[in-house]
Design an enzyme around this catalytic site. Structure first.
Site, short mmCIF file in Angstrom:
data_model
loop_
_atom_site.label_atom_id
_atom_site.label_comp_id
_atom_site.label_asym_id
_atom_site.label_seq_id
_atom_site.Cartn_x
_atom_site.Cartn_y
_atom_site.Cartn_z
N CYS A 1 0.75 -1.17 0.07
CA CYS A 1 -0.03 -0.04 0.00
C CYS A 1 1.05 1.20 -0.01
CB CYS A 1 -0.97 -0.06 1.27
SG CYS A 1 -1.92 1.28 1.24
N CYS B 1 -0.61 4.05 2.20
CA CYS B 1 -0.18 4.01 3.40
C CYS B 1 1.27 4.18 4.04
CB CYS B 1 -0.82 2.73 3.90
SG CYS B 1 -2.11 1.80 3.13
N ASP B 2 2.21 3.68 3.25
CA ASP B 2 3.52 3.72 3.61
C ASP B 2 4.73 4.39 2.89
OD1 ASP B 2 2.47 1.53 5.22
OD2 ASP B 2 2.70 -0.21 4.09
#
Ligand code: FAD
Ligand code: NAP
Length: 305
Positions: free
Chosen positions: A130, A133-134
């Site tokens: 992701c 997200c990261d």
């Protein structure tokens, strides 16, 4: 007893809930995580009509907003099994059992694992599925993206805002991604490609990923490359564990439906990415949801009320 229980609150499930509730049915929308499904992992959506560019979480919020107005009941839980006993259907979660006249399966799909040494060891320590997200944790680093579809190429583009360089490794010499996305990647100076190649192993130290072994599938040559992070986008698997006993899935586990979203089990419908279908998109998930919401109403009218 609900008229319908919709399992999964991605774009498909939220749309089915809206259509069924507007037909004055008693509707439960059951979700194990946050509303929005895979849209929550998408920074920019440019192909949902009506929006030039909208973030996934924002679109999810807009889809969620009208549900309360029409009385959709929100339930939280992980579904482990679905049972059908003639006209009564049961949804079994980790905590409870719910009953309904109809069930709509909208559990979507999950990212596929690459299955190479080091992937599991370095998961969340340099290996990610992701970028939204990261990505921000990888500022100034050289990153590897695995895959050649829409997700890989789009997320590689997203990562360029943080990374020093982004390398896409693809097992063929031609991308699967939509042309418009490909062209952006080819034009981006931070993106480079390793063609006809697959990841053999992800290696690192005690803390995080340091290097990746990449094999050219044509020559068999294996080379070692330094990367600070590996983002894996090699496709999707259906979230059908809870319904495999129902005999409604194909050999790969996707749910087979007709054009009305009906499965082989009377009163059980399936919509969105979980279906056996060609185009897995928000627009098609929403279209499936609208059809199923309406079909549930017809089923209840014909069989129950
Ligand atoms: P999902 O969105 O997968 O939602 C399923 C929901 O079901 C989830 O919330 C999940 O938590 C829940 N669930 C699953 N199993 C259970 C269970 N057992 N019990 C309870 N709840 C459960 N499409 C586009 O059109 N445009 C884009 O720009 C785009 N970008 C994308 C970028 C990425 C990185 C990814 C991964 C996908 C992208 N897509 C895009 C595809 C799009 O997100 C999907 O096609 C769409 O979200 C599918 O909707 P769905 O409702 O079928 O399933
Ligand atoms: P996908 O379209 O199935 O692409 C998966 C990619 O990974 C393919 O290029 C495939 O190679 C490669 N691959 C598969 N297994 C591999 C392995 N073991 N090793 C190396 N490479 C491997 O999956 P996706 O990109 O995640 O997209 C999923 C769905 O979401 C699609 O329907 C897509 O259109 C949709 N989506 C849409 C958007 C958008 O509209 N903007 C954005 C993201 C996702 P091959 O090409 O050789 O098969």
């Amino acid at each position: 007893m609900y008229d319908t229980i919709i399992i999964g609150a991605g774009p498909a499930g939220m749309t089915a809930a809206l259509y069924a509730a507007r037909s004055n049915l008693k509707v439960a929308l059951l979700e194990r995580g946050i509303y929005g499904g895979q849209m929550n992992n998408t920074a920019e959506i440019e192909n949902y009509p009506g929006y030039d560019n909208i973030s996934g979480p924002e679109l999810a919020e807009k889809m969620f907003a009208p549900l309360d107005k029409f009385g959709v009941e929100h339930l939280f839980g992980q579904v482990v099994r679905v049972e059908t006993d003639g006209p009564v259907k049961r949804v079994v979660t980790e905590d409870t059992t719910l009953e309904a006249h109809t069930i709509v399966l909208a559990m979507g799909a999950k990212h596929r694992l690459l299955g190479v040494p080091g992937e599991d060891t370095y998961n969340s320590r340099g290996v990610s599925y992701c970028a939204v997200c990261d990505g921000a944790f990888f500022r100034g680093q050289d990153l590897l993206v695995v895959g050649g579809g829409d997700s890989a190429v789009e997320e590689a583009l997203f990562l360029t805002q943080f990374a020093n360089t982004v390398t896409i490794v693809h097992r063929r010499d031609e991308l699967r991604a939509q042309k418009v996305i490909q062209e952006r990647a080819f034009a981006n100076e931070k993106i480079q490609f390793i063609w006809d190649s697959v990841v053999e192993e992800i290696k690192g130290d005690d803390i995080k990923v340091q290097e990746v072994l990449i094999k050219n599938v044509k020559t068999g040559q294996v080379t070692t490359h330094a990367f600070g992070g590996v983002f894996i986008y090699v496709g999707l698997d259906p979230m059908t564990e809870a319904v495999l006993d129902l005999g409604i899935t194909d050999e790969q586990g996707w749910v087979v439906t007709d054009e009305q979203m009906a499965t082989r089990q009377s009163g059980i419908f399936a919509i969105g990415d979980i279906r056996q279908k060609q185009l897995r998109q928000i627009t098609t998930a929403v279209g499936d949801g609208a059809i199923a919401g309406q079909e549930v109403y017809h089923y209840i009218t014909d069989h129950v009320k």
